[in-house]
Motif scaffolding. Structure first.
Motif, PDB file in Angstrom:
ATOM      1  N   UNK A   6      -2.879  69.119  35.323  1.00 24.10           N
ATOM      2  CA  UNK A   6      -3.485  67.806  35.482  1.00 24.10           C
ATOM      3  C   UNK A   6      -2.732  66.780  34.656  1.00 24.10           C
ATOM      4  N   UNK A   7      -2.224  65.759  35.314  1.00 27.08           N
ATOM      5  CA  UNK A   7      -1.526  64.683  34.612  1.00 27.08           C
ATOM      6  C   UNK A   7      -2.552  63.627  34.238  1.00 27.08           C
ATOM      7  N   UNK A  55      -5.199  54.796  41.259  1.00 27.78           N
ATOM      8  CA  UNK A  55      -5.684  54.410  39.942  1.00 27.78           C
ATOM      9  C   UNK A  55      -7.204  54.361  39.860  1.00 27.78           C
ATOM     10  N   UNK A  56      -7.713  54.174  38.655  1.00 30.79           N
ATOM     11  CA  UNK A  56      -9.163  54.199  38.453  1.00 30.79           C
ATOM     12  C   UNK A  56      -9.893  53.097  39.232  1.00 30.79           C
ATOM     13  N   UNK A  57      -9.194  52.016  39.552  1.00 27.13           N
ATOM     14  CA  UNK A  57      -9.848  50.951  40.322  1.00 27.13           C
ATOM     15  C   UNK A  57     -10.151  51.386  41.749  1.00 27.13           C
ATOM     16  N   UNK A  83      -7.525  58.390  32.721  1.00 22.34           N
ATOM     17  CA  UNK A  83      -7.812  58.754  34.104  1.00 22.34           C
ATOM     18  C   UNK A  83      -6.819  59.799  34.569  1.00 22.34           C
ATOM     19  N   UNK A  84      -7.203  60.497  35.622  1.00 27.48           N
ATOM     20  CA  UNK A  84      -6.371  61.532  36.217  1.00 27.48           C
ATOM     21  C   UNK A  84      -5.370  60.867  37.144  1.00 27.48           C
ATOM     22  N   UNK A  85      -4.072  61.042  36.870  1.00 21.48           N
ATOM     23  CA  UNK A  85      -3.014  60.390  37.649  1.00 21.48           C
ATOM     24  C   UNK A  85      -2.459  61.280  38.756  1.00 21.48           C
ATOM     25  N   UNK A 115      11.466  59.130  28.759  1.00 20.06           N
ATOM     26  CA  UNK A 115      10.391  60.062  29.124  1.00 20.06           C
ATOM     27  C   UNK A 115       9.025  59.516  28.700  1.00 20.06           C
ATOM     28  N   UNK A 116       8.047  59.660  29.574  1.00 20.67           N
ATOM     29  CA  UNK A 116       6.697  59.186  29.272  1.00 20.67           C
ATOM     30  C   UNK A 116       5.978  60.096  28.280  1.00 20.67           C
ATOM     31  N   UNK A 117       6.275  61.384  28.325  1.00 19.35           N
ATOM     32  CA  UNK A 117       5.589  62.374  27.487  1.00 19.35           C
ATOM     33  C   UNK A 117       4.074  62.302  27.650  1.00 19.35           C
ATOM     34  N   UNK A 118       3.647  62.137  28.908  1.00 18.78           N
ATOM     35  CA  UNK A 118       2.207  62.107  29.206  1.00 18.78           C
ATOM     36  C   UNK A 118       1.635  63.499  29.036  1.00 18.78           C
TER      37      UNK A 118
END
Length: 133
Positions: A6-7, A55-57, A83-85, A115-118
């Motif tokens: 899950x990202x 997105x969450x919207x 939020x889950x991307x 790198x985002x490193x999410x």
């Protein structure tokens, strides 16, 4: 064993601007990276499925109301900080391999190619209830 990756996006503690402010080239690079991840997982026989999410919207929270009638809470959610991307389901030989895949996904490029490193959550997918049940 199957794993769900899950990202999660968290506005708290991120060091990059929202994706809506990225250049078209930065967005294309990010999407190309994800396509390459999926192609490699497929070639390695580990891909099961996966998708990016709106997105969450665009999200809705649904609960059963009186008589089972859906009660929908609509966005946008300006207070949303996480939020889950997106998500993947992979079929790996070991939990360590699922962690390796998650770490690689975390390196997806963001603004300036950095790198985002999410954070990527790794969850085993249960195939049956526990035997003690």
């Amino acid at each position: 064993m199957k794993y769900m990756l899950l990202m999660q996006f968290s506005a708290a503690g991120t060091e990059f601007p929202p994706i809506g402010t990225w250049t078209p080239e930065e967005i294309r690079a990010h999407i190309a990276f994800m396509g390459d991840v999926n192609a490699k997982l497929t070639a390695d026989g580990e891909w099961v499925q996966g998708e990016g999410l709106g997105g969450p919207e665009q999200a809705r929270i649904v609960r059963a109301g009186e008589g089972g009638v859906p009660v929908v809470t609509e966005g946008p959610f300006p207070e949303t900080k996480e939020f889950l991307a997106g998500w993947w389901i992979v079929d790996c030989a070991t939990p360590e391999r699922a962690v390796q895949i998650a770490a690689h996904i975390s390196t997806a490029p963001g603004p300036g190619g950095r790198p985002l490193n999410m954070p990527i959550e790794v969850h085993p997918v249960m195939s049956a209830p526990p035997q003690e049940l």
